[in-house]
Motif scaffolding. Sequence first.
Motif, mmCIF file in Angstrom:
data_model
loop_
_atom_site.group_PDB
_atom_site.id
_atom_site.type_symbol
_atom_site.label_atom_id
_atom_site.label_comp_id
_atom_site.label_asym_id
_atom_site.label_seq_id
_atom_site.Cartn_x
_atom_site.Cartn_y
_atom_site.Cartn_z
ATOM 1 N N GLU A 177 31.522 174.641 23.339
ATOM 2 C CA GLU A 177 30.505 173.644 23.042
ATOM 3 C C GLU A 177 30.959 172.214 23.284
ATOM 4 N N GLY A 178 32.249 172.018 23.523
ATOM 5 C CA GLY A 178 32.786 170.672 23.657
ATOM 6 C C GLY A 178 32.485 170.048 25.002
ATOM 7 N N ARG A 179 32.857 168.775 25.075
ATOM 8 C CA ARG A 179 32.672 168.073 26.348
ATOM 9 C C ARG A 179 33.893 167.206 26.618
ATOM 10 N N PRO A 180 34.304 167.144 27.872
ATOM 11 C CA PRO A 180 35.420 166.265 28.220
ATOM 12 C C PRO A 180 34.975 164.807 28.185
ATOM 13 N N SER A 181 35.903 163.937 27.846
ATOM 14 C CA SER A 181 35.639 162.501 27.809
ATOM 15 C C SER A 181 35.933 161.886 29.174
ATOM 16 N N LYS A 182 35.399 160.696 29.400
ATOM 17 C CA LYS A 182 35.665 159.974 30.647
ATOM 18 C C LYS A 182 37.074 159.396 30.588
ATOM 19 N N LEU A 183 37.885 159.678 31.609
ATOM 20 C CA LEU A 183 39.273 159.217 31.673
ATOM 21 C C LEU A 183 39.561 158.623 33.044
ATOM 22 N N SER A 184 40.532 157.710 33.095
ATOM 23 C CA SER A 184 40.880 157.100 34.383
ATOM 24 C C SER A 184 41.831 157.967 35.204
ATOM 25 N N ALA A 198 43.056 170.215 34.712
ATOM 26 C CA ALA A 198 42.535 171.046 33.624
ATOM 27 C C ALA A 198 41.518 170.310 32.752
ATOM 28 N N HIS A 199 41.391 169.013 32.940
ATOM 29 C CA HIS A 199 40.546 168.224 32.046
ATOM 30 C C HIS A 199 39.076 168.627 32.096
ATOM 31 N N ALA A 200 38.462 168.610 33.247
ATOM 32 C CA ALA A 200 37.021 168.831 33.360
ATOM 33 C C ALA A 200 36.589 170.221 32.913
ATOM 34 N N ASP A 201 37.371 171.239 33.248
ATOM 35 C CA ASP A 201 36.972 172.602 32.869
ATOM 36 C C ASP A 201 37.675 173.091 31.607
ATOM 37 N N MET A 202 38.464 172.231 30.972
ATOM 38 C CA MET A 202 39.160 172.521 29.720
ATOM 39 C C MET A 202 39.962 173.823 29.782
ATOM 40 N N MET A 247 40.950 155.923 27.306
ATOM 41 C CA MET A 247 40.547 156.221 28.683
ATOM 42 C C MET A 247 41.731 156.068 29.639
ATOM 43 N N HIS A 248 42.611 155.126 29.341
ATOM 44 C CA HIS A 248 43.782 154.871 30.176
ATOM 45 C C HIS A 248 45.007 155.665 29.702
ATOM 46 N N TRP A 249 45.177 155.825 28.394
ATOM 47 C CA TRP A 249 46.357 156.487 27.840
ATOM 48 C C TRP A 249 46.347 157.999 27.998
ATOM 49 N N CYS A 250 45.167 158.608 28.010
ATOM 50 C CA CYS A 250 45.072 160.080 28.005
ATOM 51 C C CYS A 250 44.749 160.633 29.388
ATOM 52 N N ASP A 251 45.265 161.832 29.650
ATOM 53 C CA ASP A 251 44.883 162.531 30.879
ATOM 54 C C ASP A 251 44.050 163.778 30.576
ATOM 55 N N GLU A 252 43.864 164.077 29.302
ATOM 56 C CA GLU A 252 42.951 165.109 28.830
ATOM 57 C C GLU A 252 42.399 164.634 27.494
ATOM 58 N N ILE A 272 35.739 167.754 16.069
ATOM 59 C CA ILE A 272 37.037 168.184 16.595
ATOM 60 C C ILE A 272 37.351 167.325 17.808
ATOM 61 N N THR A 273 38.565 166.797 17.865
ATOM 62 C CA THR A 273 39.002 166.081 19.059
ATOM 63 C C THR A 273 40.326 166.668 19.539
ATOM 64 N N ARG A 274 40.516 166.614 20.834
ATOM 65 C CA ARG A 274 41.783 167.004 21.460
ATOM 66 C C ARG A 274 42.135 165.903 22.449
ATOM 67 N N LEU A 275 43.316 165.307 22.269
ATOM 68 C CA LEU A 275 43.784 164.234 23.146
ATOM 69 C C LEU A 275 45.172 164.571 23.650
ATOM 70 N N ARG A 276 45.387 164.390 24.921
ATOM 71 C CA ARG A 276 46.725 164.539 25.494
ATOM 72 C C ARG A 276 47.124 163.203 26.101
ATOM 73 N N VAL A 277 48.196 162.626 25.565
ATOM 74 C CA VAL A 277 48.696 161.339 26.044
ATOM 75 C C VAL A 277 49.449 161.591 27.349
ATOM 76 N N ARG A 278 49.112 160.867 28.401
ATOM 77 C CA ARG A 278 49.618 161.208 29.732
ATOM 78 C C ARG A 278 51.060 160.812 29.997
ATOM 79 N N SER A 279 51.649 159.931 29.196
ATOM 80 C CA SER A 279 53.023 159.507 29.421
ATOM 81 C C SER A 279 53.643 159.077 28.097
ATOM 82 N N TRP A 280 54.952 159.271 28.003
ATOM 83 C CA TRP A 280 55.680 158.833 26.809
ATOM 84 C C TRP A 280 55.552 157.333 26.591
ATOM 85 N N ARG A 281 55.366 156.569 27.657
ATOM 86 C CA ARG A 281 55.292 155.111 27.506
ATOM 87 C C ARG A 281 54.069 154.670 26.706
ATOM 88 N N PHE A 282 53.047 155.520 26.604
ATOM 89 C CA PHE A 282 51.859 155.188 25.820
ATOM 90 C C PHE A 282 51.958 155.664 24.368
#
Length: 143
Positions: A110-117, A122-126, A79-84, A6-16
Motif C-alpha cells: 500500500e505504500g508509495r515511494p517518495s520523490k528523491l534526487s 530498488a526505490h521505485a518498485d520497493m 530528497m537529497h540525503w536519501c536514495d530510498e 510507517i516510513t522507511r528511509l535509507r540515507v545514501r552516504s555516511w556523509r549525510f
Amino acid sequence: MPFVSITRLRVRSWRFMPGFYLHAMATTRQAATALGFRAGRLLPDRHRTFWTATLWDDREAMRAYIASGSHLKVMPKLMHWCDEASIAHWEQEHTALPGWQEADTRMRREGRPSKLSCPTAAHADMTYAPPRSGDGVPINPKG
C-alpha cells in the motif's frame, strides 16, 4: 479511529548521517509532544536504513505534525540525503503499533515511494531487503 504511519528511509552516504541524526532526534522529540500522538518506534536497520512506526488519534493529527516544526524543516533535505524513501498509512481498529513484518508487508502493498534526487534501482518498485527483526526504540508520548 487510530491512524498508523510507517516510513522507511535509507540515507545514501555516511556523509549525510550527522545531519540526518540531528534532524531525526528533533523530529522524534516533536512527535513525542505532538497533539494526537499515541505511540511510536524507530528501527535502525542495515545499510543506513531507518524505519518508523507511529500511531496517531487520526489522520489530521499526523498531518498537523508533518506540516510543522522540525519535520517540516527536514523534509526538503531528505530528497537529497536519501536514495530510498517510502511511506504507508492506514486506519485500524486497535491501538497497538504494527510489528515490522506487517509494516514491511503493508509498505510494499500500500505504500508509495517518495520523490528523491538520487534514487536506487530498488526505490521505485520497493524491492529492498526486509527489515531486521527486533523491537526497535520506543517513542513515547510526553505530556
